[in-house]
Motif scaffolding. Structure first.
Motif, mmCIF file in Angstrom:
data_model
loop_
_atom_site.group_PDB
_atom_site.id
_atom_site.type_symbol
_atom_site.label_atom_id
_atom_site.label_comp_id
_atom_site.label_asym_id
_atom_site.label_seq_id
_atom_site.Cartn_x
_atom_site.Cartn_y
_atom_site.Cartn_z
ATOM 1 N N TYR A 1 5.444 69.816 25.083
ATOM 2 C CA TYR A 1 4.645 69.115 26.089
ATOM 3 C C TYR A 1 4.100 67.805 25.529
ATOM 4 O O TYR A 1 4.081 66.770 26.209
ATOM 5 C CB TYR A 1 3.517 70.034 26.574
ATOM 6 C CG TYR A 1 2.630 69.378 27.611
ATOM 7 C CD1 TYR A 1 3.174 68.931 28.822
ATOM 8 C CD2 TYR A 1 1.271 69.191 27.389
ATOM 9 C CE1 TYR A 1 2.382 68.326 29.772
ATOM 10 C CE2 TYR A 1 0.466 68.585 28.346
ATOM 11 C CZ TYR A 1 1.016 68.155 29.536
ATOM 12 O OH TYR A 1 0.236 67.557 30.468
ATOM 13 N N THR A 2 3.678 67.839 24.246
ATOM 14 C CA THR A 2 3.205 66.620 23.584
ATOM 15 C C THR A 2 4.321 65.590 23.541
ATOM 16 O O THR A 2 4.120 64.414 23.838
ATOM 17 C CB THR A 2 2.737 66.928 22.145
ATOM 18 O OG1 THR A 2 1.920 68.090 22.170
ATOM 19 C CG2 THR A 2 1.970 65.773 21.570
ATOM 20 N N ARG A 3 5.500 66.060 23.193
ATOM 21 C CA ARG A 3 6.667 65.174 23.107
ATOM 22 C C ARG A 3 6.905 64.492 24.458
ATOM 23 O O ARG A 3 7.127 63.293 24.533
ATOM 24 C CB ARG A 3 7.906 65.991 22.709
ATOM 25 C CG ARG A 3 8.620 65.431 21.487
ATOM 26 C CD ARG A 3 9.680 66.389 20.998
ATOM 27 N NE ARG A 3 9.108 67.469 20.190
ATOM 28 C CZ ARG A 3 9.608 68.704 20.137
ATOM 29 N NH1 ARG A 3 10.672 69.029 20.860
ATOM 30 N NH2 ARG A 3 9.035 69.616 19.379
ATOM 31 N N GLU A 4 6.791 65.315 25.489
ATOM 32 C CA GLU A 4 6.975 64.818 26.855
ATOM 33 C C GLU A 4 5.987 63.678 27.156
ATOM 34 O O GLU A 4 6.353 62.633 27.676
ATOM 35 C CB GLU A 4 6.714 65.987 27.805
ATOM 36 C CG GLU A 4 7.467 65.976 29.113
ATOM 37 C CD GLU A 4 7.110 67.222 29.918
ATOM 38 O OE1 GLU A 4 6.390 67.073 30.903
ATOM 39 O OE2 GLU A 4 7.527 68.341 29.520
ATOM 40 N N LEU A 5 4.701 63.929 26.809
ATOM 41 C CA LEU A 5 3.654 62.928 27.081
ATOM 42 C C LEU A 5 3.915 61.645 26.310
ATOM 43 O O LEU A 5 3.798 60.542 26.837
ATOM 44 C CB LEU A 5 2.277 63.481 26.690
ATOM 45 C CG LEU A 5 1.641 64.514 27.618
ATOM 46 C CD1 LEU A 5 0.354 65.046 27.003
ATOM 47 C CD2 LEU A 5 1.356 63.904 28.974
ATOM 48 N N VAL A 6 4.282 61.798 25.017
ATOM 49 C CA VAL A 6 4.517 60.629 24.178
ATOM 50 C C VAL A 6 5.716 59.846 24.705
ATOM 51 O O VAL A 6 5.670 58.615 24.803
ATOM 52 C CB VAL A 6 4.731 61.051 22.706
ATOM 53 C CG1 VAL A 6 5.171 59.854 21.877
ATOM 54 C CG2 VAL A 6 3.441 61.641 22.127
ATOM 55 N N GLU A 7 6.770 60.570 25.087
ATOM 56 C CA GLU A 7 7.952 59.911 25.649
ATOM 57 C C GLU A 7 7.575 59.102 26.888
ATOM 58 O O GLU A 7 7.986 57.954 27.048
ATOM 59 C CB GLU A 7 9.010 60.964 26.047
ATOM 60 C CG GLU A 7 9.750 61.593 24.881
ATOM 61 C CD GLU A 7 10.516 60.560 24.058
ATOM 62 O OE1 GLU A 7 11.044 59.595 24.662
ATOM 63 O OE2 GLU A 7 10.539 60.700 22.815
ATOM 64 N N ALA A 8 6.771 59.747 27.744
ATOM 65 C CA ALA A 8 6.406 59.118 29.012
ATOM 66 C C ALA A 8 5.608 57.842 28.795
ATOM 67 O O ALA A 8 5.615 56.941 29.631
ATOM 68 C CB ALA A 8 5.598 60.089 29.856
ATOM 69 N N SER A 9 4.912 57.740 27.650
ATOM 70 C CA SER A 9 4.039 56.586 27.439
ATOM 71 C C SER A 9 4.800 55.390 26.866
ATOM 72 O O SER A 9 4.269 54.298 26.780
ATOM 73 C CB SER A 9 2.895 56.963 26.507
ATOM 74 O OG SER A 9 3.404 57.157 25.199
ATOM 75 N N ARG A 10 6.021 55.618 26.433
ATOM 76 C CA ARG A 10 6.766 54.510 25.819
ATOM 77 C C ARG A 10 7.315 53.525 26.843
ATOM 78 O O ARG A 10 7.608 53.888 27.957
ATOM 79 C CB ARG A 10 7.917 55.075 24.994
ATOM 80 C CG ARG A 10 7.425 55.639 23.682
ATOM 81 C CD ARG A 10 8.572 55.976 22.753
ATOM 82 N NE ARG A 10 8.271 57.122 21.885
ATOM 83 C CZ ARG A 10 7.496 57.067 20.806
ATOM 84 N NH1 ARG A 10 6.949 55.929 20.450
ATOM 85 N NH2 ARG A 10 7.280 58.138 20.083
#
Lengths: 271, 311, 243
Positions: free
Chosen positions: C234-243
């Motif tokens: 889920y963290t990965r998802e959030l970080v990806e989304a912020s790029r």
């Protein structure tokens, strides 16, 4: 929509001018009237309106306009204290029930509901007749108590709505006491809604006083008020003094009209 | 059906509580024995009369006895006139109810079409005229309308003779002609309030999405108003009309006196003055039953108009 | 480093009202949440709506009537900055009144001292003395948020909880407010608990990040670790989304 707005500021303006005009004349009447309201003049009995007596004279030769200025003072005095006491207590009850909620809220609102189901003028007439103590302060206390539920309802709705606002949460976080929040944080925000309710209160109080004094359960026989004068005037309708009743009734209408237009204008302004 | 029963139970409970409170309150205000015998009676005479009237028993016993009689139609006996209250009320109650109903019907007949008309012509001359006219009518107390009607129709045009009440037993036509004037007096301010209420309610309803989409789909504004807005706008109006029906009964008490209509209003005031407790209790209960009844009917009507209220 | 806040095994739930046919349902909003916050630290609390991040803030501020576990405060008077500056300021009052009220409640300063502090705080947040007589309705969104910050900081709290304080603002104003929050943190040695759904915003302000999902903490790490080596999907998802 634009002309609707215009009409409503028009209501507000006319209401304000009318109310200020009526209240000013009535206040002047407490210090000065064209004639002594109780001075009888056998030579000028039952005259029609003229420049000397703009509302004519009654069957004892008393100047009706002077009597109206004087009697309207009693009506306004009663209305003022009814609204002052009734709205103060009603707003307080609404604030406590609305802000604190819980069982007190449920019980008090149930009582308010039961009282408001009954026409307040009917209740007031029954209570006043039972008390059998005519006089303006009796009228004031009875009406003020009967007016509490309607003010409480308006105030409660506002307190329930405003207490959920974020700035109230912040005030609680700052350590403000419930009393402080109710009085200093919520009350000024409830005011735009309370003001038209208070104005309508004047409207209703004048109407209630006039109805009850008209029926003889309001002010005492020695006190002149618009309702009492109208019931007096009614006896002389048939004997040919119609302008007496018309002038007194017209004064009641103008007084009520002023307050109701003002309330209407205030209400529409808020929207 | 369950909803109706629940509401009915609530109304009856309120009536019971109310009847007990008023019974207790009126028992306190007037000791009938003093009323009848005066303050100079001998203690023996007082005790005898108390026993004869059953006043030596507890408040609860007397209340349940009174209640039992009331629901079977026995309204007790007047302290002053020593006659059955029911007989005293008779025609007076009919007059008051006829007056209230006439006033109510008049108010509905005038206000509903005018309110719809005003809303339909929103912002136009007719609407503005009605709005201003309304505001003025609302400010005229019904007792002053009564005086105006008496001056115009009684003294100037002479359609009826003020003070010369015609009983329905003598002439039904004359009765209705006489009663129409007090009925108008009660109805006018209420009609004005209802008209305003309906107008506002319709216009609010017209702003809602489902109405807007319906006339966006090609329905005319008037058509949308007729099929959608009017029905939903009636909801708050029904509640308001119930309050009206209650207020009008109160209005009757004042108006009856002006037009010298023999109704329960004058009887109530006189009886309170005479401390004639059984008469007062009976009238107050009848008023309470009327108020609860109109509110009950309005709740049932609101429910049939709007099934969302069923919760 | 000294702790300023300890959240120990906090769980909370609410029951949905059962209808005639539906049984009562217990909805878990927080499950065994634990973390510490240190003096001077800016901790980001990230998650989608419904993740429990606002509920934990409410519990910390004492607005949640019922929860299990323990919350220990090492500072007095934590303050709050709301997301929406339009609802956080009393519309019937002037900015001066809004800023003076907490000082009056605190009760230790005379009128002159209160005024001195208000003017100083207004300057801190970039507003002049003239704003004292303005009402919230006369201010822009950014100005309102500055007033909100001033109102929160005027009682000199050690801990400030900020609930999405910039998400209602334009991007340029966002940057200004974030910069202001950073300045204030340095000036007063504040700790922040910064609630957000936006990883970019969190990156500009926070030292450490807690990621929440469905009432559970799924990851708790320094900002660099979160961005460089996200552990939980889920963290990965959030970080990806912020790029």
């Amino acid at each position: 929509m634009a002309d609707k707005k215009q009409q409503n500021t028009w209501f507000f303006k006319v209401g304000l001018v009318l109310t200020v005009f009526m209240v000013t004349i009535i206040l002047i009447g407490q210090f000065w009237t064209p004639y002594d309201p109780s001075a009888q003049n056998a030579a000028e009995k039952a005259l029609g309106p003229s420049l000397a007596h703009i509302m004519g004279t009654d069957y004892l030769g008393r100047d009706i306009f002077s009597r109206v200025m004087d009697g309207a003072g009693t009506t306004l005095f009663i209305a003022f204290f009814v609204v002052l006491l009734g709205s103060a207590a009603g707003i307080l009850v609404g604030a406590l029930t609305g802000y604190l909620g819980g069982i007190v809220d449920t019980v008090l609102m149930k009582i308010c509901d039961s009282i408001t189901a009954f026409p307040s003028i009917l209740l007031a007439m029954i209570i006043l007749k039972v008390l059998d103590r005519p006089g303006k302060w009796t009228v004031i206390w009875v009406l003020a108590i009967l007016f509490i539920p309607s003010f409480a309802r308006v105030s409660r709705t506002e307190y329930v709505r405003i207490k959920k606002q974020n700035y109230i949460s912040l005030a609680r976080l700052e350590g403000a006491s419930p009393a402080r929040i109710m009085a200093l944080h919520i009350l000024p925000n409830a005011f735009p809604v309370l003001l038209p309710a208070i104005t309508i209160g004047f409207n209703n109080a004048v109407l209630a006083e006039a109805s009850m004094s008209f029926l003889g359960v309001g002010v005492s026989a020695t006190e002149a008020s618009l309702g009492r004068m109208l019931s007096d005037a009614q006896n002389y309708l048939v004997t040919g003094l119609p302008w007496y009743a018309l002038c007194v009734g017209g004064t009641i209408v103008l007084l009520i009209l002023g307050f109701s237009l003002l309330a209407e204008g205030l209400q529409q302004r808020r929207k | 059906m369950q909803y109706v029963l629940k509401k009915l139970a609530a109304a009856v409970t309120t009536l019971l509580v109310l009847s007990f409170l008023s019974f207790a309150a009126f028992e306190m205000i007037g000791d009938p024995v003093t009323t009848i015998l005066g303050t100079n009676a001998t203690p023996e005479a007082v005790a005898e009369l108390r026993a004869e009237m059953g006043l030596d028993r507890s408040l609860f016993v007397r209340y349940f006895e009174w209640l039992g009689h009331f629901v079977t139609g026995d309204l007790g006996t007047s302290y002053i006139y020593r006659m059955p209250v029911r007989q005293m009320l008779g025609e007076k109650l009919v007059n008051t109810l006829v007056l209230t109903l006439m006033g109510f019907v008049l108010a509905v007949l005038v206000s509903i079409p005018l309110g719809a008309l005003s809303a339909r012509n929103e912002g136009r001359g007719l609407d503005r005229f009605l709005t201003v006219f309304n505001q003025i009518v609302m400010a005229i107390p019904s007792f002053f309308i009564a005086i105006l009607l008496m001056v115009i129709f009684g003294l100037l045009i002479r359609i009826f003779t003020p003070g010369n009440f015609v009983s329905y037993k003598d002439s039904l036509g004359g009765y209705l002609l006489y009663m129409i004037f007090p009925a108008i007096s009660i109805a006018l301010p209420r009609a004005a309030m209802t008209e305003k209420m309906l107008r506002t309610s319709i216009l609010e309803e017209m702003q809602k999405n489902y109405v807007r989409t319906s006339y966006a789909r090609g329905m005319s504004r008037a058509g949308a108003m007729k099929t959608h807005a009017l029905k939903n706008a009636m909801l708050p109006v029904i509640t308001f009309l119930a309050a009206n029906a209650a207020e009008m009964l109160a209005g009757c008490i004042v108006i009856e006196q002006i037009f010298s209509v023999p109704g329960i209003g004058r009887l109530l005031m006189v009886s309170i003055g005479q401390r004639d407790v059984p008469v007062v209790e009976a009238i107050v209960m009848i008023l309470a039953v009327w108020v609860m009844l109109v509110h009950f009917i309005s709740e049932i009507l609101s429910e049939t108009f709007d099934p969302r209220m069923r919760s | 480093m000294n702790k300023i806040l300890e959240v120990k095994n906090v769980s909370a739930s609410y029951t949905t009202q059962g209808g005639a046919f539906a049984r009562e349902k217990v909805q878990i909003v927080l499950h065994n949440v634990s973390f510490d916050l240190y003096e001077g630290e800016a901790l980001g609390l990230v998650g989608e709506s419904g993740s429990g991040k606002t509920t934990i803030a409410r519990a910390i501020l004492g607005f949640l009537p019922k929860y299990e576990g323990e919350i220990i405060h090492y500072s007095k008077r934590p303050q709050l900055i709301f997301q929406d500056p339009y609802t956080a300021l009393n519309p019937a009052r002037t900015v001066g009144w809004i800023l003076e009220e907490p000082l009056k409640i605190y009760g230790k300063f005379d009128k002159a001292e209160r005024r001195r502090r208000i003017v100083e705080m207004l300057e801190n947040v970039g507003l002049s003395e003239e704003y004292m007589t303005r009402r919230p309705s006369e201010l822009s969104g950014g100005q309102r948020q500055r007033v909100s910050i001033a109102a929160a900081l005027i009682v000199r709290p050690k801990l400030v909880i900020a609930d999405e304080p910039v998400s209602a603002l334009d991007v340029t104003i966002q940057a200004q407010i974030l910069q202001l929050l950073n300045e204030m943190r340095e000036k007063y040695g504040l700790s922040y608990l910064f609630i957000s759904h936006d990883m970019n915003v969190v990156y500009q302000l926070c030292d450490r990040v807690i990621v929440m999902k469905k009432g559970v903490i799924v990851e708790d790490n320094t900002i660099d670790e979160i961005f460089d080596h996200p552990q939980h999907p889920y963290t990965r998802e959030l970080v990806e989304a912020s790029r």
